[in-house]
Design a protein around this motif. Structure first.
Motif, PDB file in Angstrom:
ATOM      1  N   ASN A 144      34.351  35.286  13.268  1.00 34.66           N
ATOM      2  CA  ASN A 144      35.421  35.024  14.528  1.00 34.66           C
ATOM      3  C   ASN A 144      36.451  34.915  12.797  1.00 34.66           C
ATOM      4  O   ASN A 144      36.430  34.401  12.236  1.00 34.66           O
ATOM      5  CB  ASN A 144      35.240  33.853  14.581  1.00 34.66           C
ATOM      6  N   LEU A 145      37.555  35.440  13.095  1.00 34.46           N
ATOM      7  CA  LEU A 145      38.562  35.684  11.999  1.00 34.46           C
ATOM      8  C   LEU A 145      39.310  34.783  12.388  1.00 34.46           C
ATOM      9  O   LEU A 145      39.820  34.981  13.223  1.00 34.46           O
ATOM     10  CB  LEU A 145      38.638  37.401  11.325  1.00 34.46           C
ATOM     11  N   SER A 146      40.034  34.368  11.486  1.00 32.98           N
ATOM     12  CA  SER A 146      41.296  33.116  11.428  1.00 32.98           C
ATOM     13  C   SER A 146      42.734  33.878  11.908  1.00 32.98           C
ATOM     14  O   SER A 146      43.103  34.846  11.442  1.00 32.98           O
ATOM     15  CB  SER A 146      41.107  32.477  10.434  1.00 32.98           C
ATOM     16  N   PRO A 147      43.214  33.313  12.769  1.00 31.31           N
ATOM     17  CA  PRO A 147      44.874  33.933  12.892  1.00 31.31           C
ATOM     18  C   PRO A 147      45.312  34.640  11.301  1.00 31.31           C
ATOM     19  O   PRO A 147      46.356  35.449  12.293  1.00 31.31           O
ATOM     20  CB  PRO A 147      45.385  33.373  13.686  1.00 31.31           C
ATOM     21  N   ASP A 148      45.038  33.635  10.620  1.00 33.87           N
ATOM     22  CA  ASP A 148      45.961  33.596   9.161  1.00 33.87           C
ATOM     23  C   ASP A 148      45.074  34.747   8.450  1.00 33.87           C
ATOM     24  O   ASP A 148      45.718  35.450   7.574  1.00 33.87           O
ATOM     25  CB  ASP A 148      46.527  32.680   8.713  1.00 33.87           C
ATOM     26  N   GLY A 149      43.968  35.772   8.897  1.00 36.86           N
ATOM     27  CA  GLY A 149      43.073  36.210   8.225  1.00 36.86           C
ATOM     28  C   GLY A 149      42.822  35.779   7.220  1.00 36.86           C
ATOM     29  O   GLY A 149      42.192  36.835   6.801  1.00 36.86           O
ATOM     30  N   LYS A 150      42.544  34.041   6.651  1.00 36.57           N
ATOM     31  CA  LYS A 150      41.573  34.029   5.412  1.00 36.57           C
ATOM     32  C   LYS A 150      40.804  33.304   5.702  1.00 36.57           C
ATOM     33  O   LYS A 150      40.051  33.289   4.106  1.00 36.57           O
ATOM     34  CB  LYS A 150      42.991  32.755   5.156  1.00 36.57           C
ATOM     35  N   THR A 151      40.420  33.420   6.940  1.00 33.42           N
ATOM     36  CA  THR A 151      38.950  32.329   7.037  1.00 33.42           C
ATOM     37  C   THR A 151      37.993  33.442   7.825  1.00 33.42           C
ATOM     38  O   THR A 151      39.198  33.377   9.584  1.00 33.42           O
ATOM     39  CB  THR A 151      39.158  30.585   7.623  1.00 33.42           C
ATOM     40  N   LEU A 152      36.928  33.418   7.852  1.00 33.61           N
ATOM     41  CA  LEU A 152      36.208  33.867   8.932  1.00 33.61           C
ATOM     42  C   LEU A 152      34.850  32.842   9.088  1.00 33.61           C
ATOM     43  O   LEU A 152      34.102  32.149   7.932  1.00 33.61           O
ATOM     44  CB  LEU A 152      35.019  35.071   7.826  1.00 33.61           C
ATOM     45  N   LEU A 153      34.627  32.012   9.701  1.00 27.88           N
ATOM     46  CA  LEU A 153      33.353  31.848  10.674  1.00 27.88           C
ATOM     47  C   LEU A 153      31.875  32.628  11.454  1.00 27.88           C
ATOM     48  O   LEU A 153      33.046  33.871  11.903  1.00 27.88           O
ATOM     49  CB  LEU A 153      34.679  31.218  12.180  1.00 27.88           C
ATOM     50  N   ILE A 154      31.608  31.905  10.910  1.00 24.98           N
ATOM     51  CA  ILE A 154      30.139  32.487  10.809  1.00 24.98           C
ATOM     52  C   ILE A 154      29.083  30.980  12.486  1.00 24.98           C
ATOM     53  O   ILE A 154      29.042  30.474  11.356  1.00 24.98           O
ATOM     54  CB  ILE A 154      29.126  33.027  10.570  1.00 24.98           C
ATOM     55  N   LEU A 155      29.116  31.729  13.515  1.00 27.72           N
ATOM     56  CA  LEU A 155      27.806  31.079  14.040  1.00 27.72           C
ATOM     57  C   LEU A 155      26.467  31.640  14.018  1.00 27.72           C
ATOM     58  O   LEU A 155      25.885  33.106  14.233  1.00 27.72           O
ATOM     59  CB  LEU A 155      28.554  30.412  15.422  1.00 27.72           C
ATOM     60  N   THR A 156      25.511  30.697  14.240  1.00 29.19           N
ATOM     61  CA  THR A 156      24.190  30.669  15.010  1.00 29.19           C
ATOM     62  C   THR A 156      23.506  30.640  15.825  1.00 29.19           C
ATOM     63  O   THR A 156      24.367  28.974  16.454  1.00 29.19           O
ATOM     64  CB  THR A 156      23.496  30.357  13.382  1.00 29.19           C
ATOM     65  N   SER A 157      22.847  31.309  16.683  1.00 29.28           N
ATOM     66  CA  SER A 157      22.340  30.159  18.113  1.00 29.28           C
ATOM     67  C   SER A 157      21.116  30.841  17.771  1.00 29.28           C
ATOM     68  O   SER A 157      20.656  32.191  17.839  1.00 29.28           O
ATOM     69  CB  SER A 157      23.372  30.555  19.065  1.00 29.28           C
ATOM     70  N   GLY A 158      19.879  29.685  17.797  1.00 28.07           N
ATOM     71  CA  GLY A 158      18.482  30.903  17.940  1.00 28.07           C
ATOM     72  C   GLY A 158      17.175  29.343  17.126  1.00 28.07           C
ATOM     73  O   GLY A 158      17.594  28.464  18.300  1.00 28.07           O
ATOM     74  N   TYR A 159      16.578  29.893  17.067  1.00 30.62           N
ATOM     75  CA  TYR A 159      15.307  29.087  16.609  1.00 30.62           C
ATOM     76  C   TYR A 159      16.023  27.528  15.693  1.00 30.62           C
ATOM     77  O   TYR A 159      16.319  26.798  16.193  1.00 30.62           O
ATOM     78  CB  TYR A 159      14.364  29.290  16.189  1.00 30.62           C
ATOM     79  N   ASN A 160      16.029  27.834  14.411  1.00 31.04           N
ATOM     80  CA  ASN A 160      16.377  26.890  13.212  1.00 31.04           C
ATOM     81  C   ASN A 160      15.581  26.207  13.558  1.00 31.04           C
ATOM     82  O   ASN A 160      17.173  24.390  13.452  1.00 31.04           O
ATOM     83  CB  ASN A 160      17.820  27.161  12.989  1.00 31.04           C
ATOM     84  N   ARG A 161      15.158  25.500  13.703  1.00 33.36           N
ATOM     85  CA  ARG A 161      13.897  24.045  13.362  1.00 33.36           C
ATOM     86  C   ARG A 161      13.001  23.834  12.374  1.00 33.36           C
ATOM     87  O   ARG A 161      12.284  24.952  11.451  1.00 33.36           O
ATOM     88  CB  ARG A 161      12.955  24.302  14.744  1.00 33.36           C
ATOM     89  N   MET A 162      12.842  23.241  11.189  1.00 32.77           N
ATOM     90  CA  MET A 162      11.994  22.654  10.616  1.00 32.77           C
ATOM     91  C   MET A 162      11.752  20.587  10.975  1.00 32.77           C
ATOM     92  O   MET A 162      11.547  20.835  11.006  1.00 32.77           O
ATOM     93  CB  MET A 162      12.596  22.750   9.279  1.00 32.77           C
ATOM     94  N   ASN A 163      10.418  21.041  10.133  1.00 32.84           N
ATOM     95  CA  ASN A 163       9.319  20.031   9.955  1.00 32.84           C
ATOM     96  C   ASN A 163       9.855  19.467   8.446  1.00 32.84           C
ATOM     97  O   ASN A 163       9.162  20.161   7.720  1.00 32.84           O
ATOM     98  CB  ASN A 163       8.128  20.552  10.829  1.00 32.84           C
ATOM     99  N   GLY A 164       8.997  17.995   8.799  1.00 34.27           N
ATOM    100  CA  GLY A 164       8.918  17.749   7.464  1.00 34.27           C
ATOM    101  C   GLY A 164       7.412  16.975   7.152  1.00 34.27           C
ATOM    102  O   GLY A 164       6.363  18.036   7.846  1.00 34.27           O
ATOM    103  N   SER A 165       6.971  16.434   5.977  1.00 35.70           N
ATOM    104  CA  SER A 165       5.736  16.437   5.584  1.00 35.70           C
ATOM    105  C   SER A 165       4.618  15.913   6.751  1.00 35.70           C
ATOM    106  O   SER A 165       3.299  16.393   6.661  1.00 35.70           O
ATOM    107  CB  SER A 165       5.372  15.668   4.410  1.00 35.70           C
ATOM    108  N   ASP A 166       4.874  15.145   7.664  1.00 35.40           N
ATOM    109  CA  ASP A 166       4.214  14.493   8.452  1.00 35.40           C
ATOM    110  C   ASP A 166       4.252  15.427   9.698  1.00 35.40           C
ATOM    111  O   ASP A 166       3.473  15.016  10.670  1.00 35.40           O
ATOM    112  CB  ASP A 166       4.644  13.298   8.602  1.00 35.40           C
TER     113      ASP A 166
END
Length: 975
Positions: free
Chosen positions: A91-113
């Motif tokens: 989604n581009l900001s109204p002034d055209g200077k900033t672009l946002l990118i969104l993730t929606s999915g898995y994106n899970r990580m685990n530690g050493s335990d």
């Protein structure tokens, strides 16, 4: 470039320069008379081979001039090299200077335990400065859960992100030069609609004056209205007809609302994915309400208004079209197909599978850019001067499954994000949250090599191409997706024509979740890693014998990542955009129900009425407006536009062939009920004789062609008894000479589970895999000794390969073709996929392809010859199966494994049922893949290989097909 910043190709006089050579256009009347990709030499242009995908297509995201393709790194302090997956919105900001990118999915990580790390297991908003064209990352914001919703306030002073399963909207404002959360607005839902479903906040929209925010409640079939000044929800607008007007009770409409677009302050448009409509809301009333419904194509998703707001463009992900709506009359003016320019690919059969899912307009509004998720491209559409329609004039290659496209304010730069990538080898093959048993550690999970963890997003930025560059890029997309060329594969045509004249029956056996190395890593041929063979020849003698007897396919990839998309690839050769947007979210534990095998929100939508559903399952809620009608939101449609009719059985039925279904697309919830519960189905070894119905199909087309006594996915039941029920009907076919042309047979016990409740002593991993192996062997044995042996082919596939390691690729799996005219004692290393197997079945039976993927893929001709080689088979009894109570034949020289090398005796399970029940504590085996796969795989490895053999972690991808004898001798294996 045009002076106004639009694409130069929007000028009609430029179109001839962009149009591709008409010689590339081709029809397809013969089921096998489709192409090979046109080579660079034939086209006279330097086309790039690209990166191969497990779908059979390729990607070349850097093909465009000035193209930059980068991963999305959220800069985690604890894991600086981590890359996010499943980017879904820009989604581009109204002034055209900033672009946002969104993730929606898995994106899970685990530690050493082995435990989930909360700080590394969130979704993300990437903030890019695009004021100078090329994006520069300025910030990354972590969000616990999201689902596609991302929108700016018209002032540009704040933006909003849907909280997905958390049932809220996050508000972000500038603070100290950075964006920071300024609060969250609760939506107040206690549950979603259906059985055990949570709410899900999806698409967002803000009105012109910036006073109101609307939220699509994906699982509640409603829209929430938020007062942005007070930061509270002020209204809930029901979208279902029966909840608005009791006279319309039981009428479908407004379900699975995904996206919202607002015209000024007065009118809102909501895309209803299940009901193929855009719902129109009047916002001028104190309580906003539905005023009309606009029929559009299948699975409408994202929408876009032009500047004048008199045109609404709707991406229809299931029918490969963009609907153009006149917002003054709220009528559809035209439907624009997005797959390709007609001169590049005429597509006279209207094959679907492009999955359009996002839109952006050039500043002069003469060019519409549409992401085609299914063909990994952006369609460039030249709009007509009156805005009533348009046509595709070019294609731009992207990464794997583009989900969103934005255009810079001056129209010079294109920004595209995609959701997926190749996974590569996964010898660690682990994911997620808890340890194997209370108090235990799971260091395996620290590898973070579950397939959804290895699947990464990409961000493509590039100058909008000139006409000449667009022409070249279009041809590259055509090459990547096997679009028809002037040369046809005569050898393939001849081979498949030969088979079609001789083969009259196909048996399609679908199994669960094994990788190649897990089962055939110890085979004496092919590219297997014996150190990963946890289910070796003593446990799977029939799998090994069939691979030797016929063809070893050591480079076969399942197209799906997991069962949710795997079952769609396996039966339809494609997924829909609904499926692609929801699968990773669900498997990441971020809400949604398992909606991909004919149930939606755990309701059997193959039955159209509440009365029928309650008769089949008394647990069905008492709500006549709950998903009325036999409409499956996830189902692909046919090339004729018939909703939900894009499956293999539909293709066979349309061709006038007979079909029989054993276990495919059933109401899986029925098998999780306990004795005394509503809907409980008592298991039986002889269900037909006992007249105990075992199967409730979830597709209307499957209702009359399903064996109702064949039990579906239930890990308490042995595949041996599934075979016996199949055998009962098969013997009837032999007797009356009326064997169906197509049989689909589900043998799911290689998934494993339910060790405490498993019947007949088939209650360990070894015995369950051996049971699956023996059932497959028995089926092949039965056919080989029947009157149908010379005109029947048996195809065997795993729906996905997610539950185990493989040294080549996380998608590599076992696959078989068995019967006459199949090569014998051969190794075929040609890269084939699920799609190739379906294409082969279609060509053998003379079926029209179901969509673009199978229609543009090659059949597996390397597997066949033209000699009618005699064949027979006697099923081998895995020795470990004799520890169960299954009624097995006495041991003979014919049915007993003869070890190919010393040390293969394996006559007892290493662990008992109590052990497996303990180490699998907390796992959910009621439906496939409802597991912590990291825990599952680690427990599987330790239980079968012993504590002394460390879990593999190195991702190598080596070719181990040479010197097999030495390699097998060096491996301590499992024997």
């Amino acid at each position: 470039m045009s002076d106004s910043g639009g694409l130069a190709v929007s000028d009609p006089k430029v179109v001839p320069a962009v149009a591709l050579k008409s010689s590339l256009a081709t029809g397809r009347s013969d089921p096998v008379a489709l192409r090979q990709p046109e080579t660079a030499e034939k086209s006279g242009a330097p086309l790039t081979a690209g990166e191969l995908l497990p779908t059979g297509f390729s990607i070349t995201p850097k093909a465009g001039e000035g193209a930059r393709f980068q991963p999305l790194n959220p800069d985690l302090p604890s894991r600086p090299d981590y890359l996010a997956g499943q980017a879904v919105a820009t989604n581009l900001s109204p002034d055209g200077k900033t672009l946002l990118i969104l993730t929606s999915g898995y994106n899970r990580m685990n530690g050493s335990d082995g435990k989930r790390l909360p700080e590394e297991s969130n979704e993300y908003v990437f903030v890019y400065d695009v004021s100078k064209g090329q994006p520069v990352k300025r910030q990354v914001i972590q969000v616990p859960n999201t689902f596609n919703g991302l929108v700016w306030h018209p002032s540009g002073l704040e933006f909003y992100v849907s909280g997905g399963v958390d049932d809220k909207v996050h508000v972000y404002q500038q603070s100290g030069g950075k964006w920071a959360e300024a609060g969250a607005i609760a939506l107040g839902h206690t549950a979603g609609l259906g059985l055990a479903v949570k709410p899900m906040a999806a698409g967002l929209a803000v009105n012109k004056s910036g006073t109101a925010l609307l939220v699509a409640n994906f699982e509640n079939d409603s829209v929430s209205v938020i007062d942005l000044k007070k930061r509270v929800k002020t209204a809930e607008v029901p979208l279902r007809p029966g909840k608005i007007d009791p006279a319309q009770s039981g009428q479908p409409g407004g379900e699975f609302p995904f996206w919202i677009t607002i015209k000024g302050d007065d009118k809102a448009y909501v895309s209803s994915q299940r009901d193929r409509q855009v719902v129109v809301l009047d916002l001028t009333r104190a309580q906003p309400e539905v005023v009309s419904r606009i029929p559009v194509g299948g699975q409408p998703n994202k929408m876009l208004l032009n500047k004048a707001q008199d045109r609404l463009f709707v991406a229809n992900g299931n029918s490969d079209t963009v609907s153009v709506i006149d917002t003054r009359s709220d009528k559809v003016l035209s439907e624009i197909r997005t797959t390709a320019p007609a001169a590049l690919f005429a597509n006279p059969e209207n094959f679907n599978g492009s999955n359009p899912n996002s839109l952006s307009l050039s500043p002069d509004e003469r060019t519409l850019f549409v992401t085609n998720g299914g063909t990994n491209s952006v369609a460039v559409i030249q709009l007509e001067d009156d805005g009533k329609g348009g046509q595709v004039i070019g294609l731009i290659p992207t990464g794997w499954y583009p989900n969103s496209v934005s255009l810079s304010q001056d129209g010079k730069m294109l920004y595209v994000v995609n959701g997926k990538s190749n996974a590569g080898p996964n010898p660690g093959a682990c994911r997620d949250t808890t340890s194997i048993a209370p108090g235990a550690k799971d260091p395996c999970a620290a590898n973070n090599q579950y397939v959804w963890q290895l699947t990464k997003a990409g961000f493509l930025s590039m100058p909008v191409p000139s006409a000449s560059v667009l022409s070249q890029l279009s041809r590259q997309v055509a090459y990547n997706n096997n679009f028809p060329g002037t040369q046809r594969a005569h050898q393939d045509e001849a081979q498949m024509k030969f088979l079609r004249e001789r083969i009259k029956h196909v048996i399609y056996v679908i199994k669960e979740n094994r990788t190649y190395d897990q089962v055939l890593g110890d085979l004496d041929r092919g590219n297997g890693d014996p150190s990963l063979a946890v289910l070796p020849e003593p446990i799977t003698p029939n799998h090994h014998a069939l691979a030797r007897r016929f063809v070893t396919l050591d480079n076969f990839l399942d197209s799906g990542n997991a069962s949710n998309d795997g079952w769609n690839w396996t039966t339809a050769a494609r997924t829909t955009d609904f499926t692609e947007k929801t699968i990773a979210v669900n498997y990441g534990g971020r809400g949604l129900s398992y909606d991909w095998e004919g149930t939606n929100r755990n309701i059997n939508v193959g039955l159209p009425t509440q009365e029928e559903r309650k008769a089949a399952n008394p647990a069905t809620p008492d709500d006549p407006d709950l998903l009325p009608g036999a409409i499956d939101v996830a189902a692909p449609e046919s090339s004729e536009g018939e909703a939900g009719a894009g499956y293999l059985w539909d293709a066979a039925l349309r061709a006038g062939l007979s079909v029989r279904n054993y276990g495919v697309f059933l109401d899986l919830a029925r098998y999780s009920a306990k004795p005394g519960d509503p809907g409980y189905i008592a298991p039986s070894h002889t269900p037909y004789q006992d007249r105990i119905v075992q199967a409730y199909p979830t597709k209307p087309a499957l209702q009359p062609i399903t064996d109702l006594y064949f039990r579906g996915y239930d890990q308490s039941t042995a595949d041996f008894w599934r075979f016996k029920e199949w055998e009962r009907e098969f013997e009837g076919f032999v007797q009356d000479g009326k064997m169906p042309a197509l049989q689909m047979v589900r043998l799911p016990h290689d998934h494993f589970g339910n060790f405490a409740t498993a019947q007949d002593g088939v209650n360990t991993v070894e015995t369950q895999m051996a049971d699956n192996d023996y059932a497959l062997g028995l089926l092949v044995d039965k056919v080989s000794k029947s009157r149908y042996k010379d005109d029947t082919l048996i195809f065997v596939i795993e729906d996905d390969a997610q539950d185990g390691p493989d040294h080549v690729d996380a998608h590599r799996s076992i696959a078989y073709v068995i019967g006459p005219y199949v090569k014998q004692d051969a190794v075929v290393s040609t890269r084939y996929t699920t799609v190739n197997m379906l294409r082969t079945i279609e060509d053998v039976l003379g079926l029209e392809p179901m969509g673009l993927n199978d229609g543009l893929s090659k059949p597996m001709t390397e597997v066949f010859g033209n000699a009618a080689r005699p064949w027979n088979y006697t099923a081998l009894v895995p020795e470990v199966l004799r520890t169960t109570q299954l009624p097995l034949p006495a041991k003979t020289a014919d049915n007993c494994l003869s070890p190919a090398r010393p040390g293969l005796a394996y006559d007892r399970p290493r662990r008992d049922a109590a052990y497996w029940e303990t180490v699998m504590h907390g796992q959910d085996f009621r439906e496939e893949d409802h597991l912590d796969t990291g825990q599952f795989n680690r427990a599987l490895w330790t239980g079968l290989m012993g504590d002394g053999k460390p879990y593999p972690t190195v991702r190598d991808g080596r070719d181990l097909s040479k010197n097999r004898e030495a390699l097998l001798g060096a491996s301590d294996g499992i024997g």
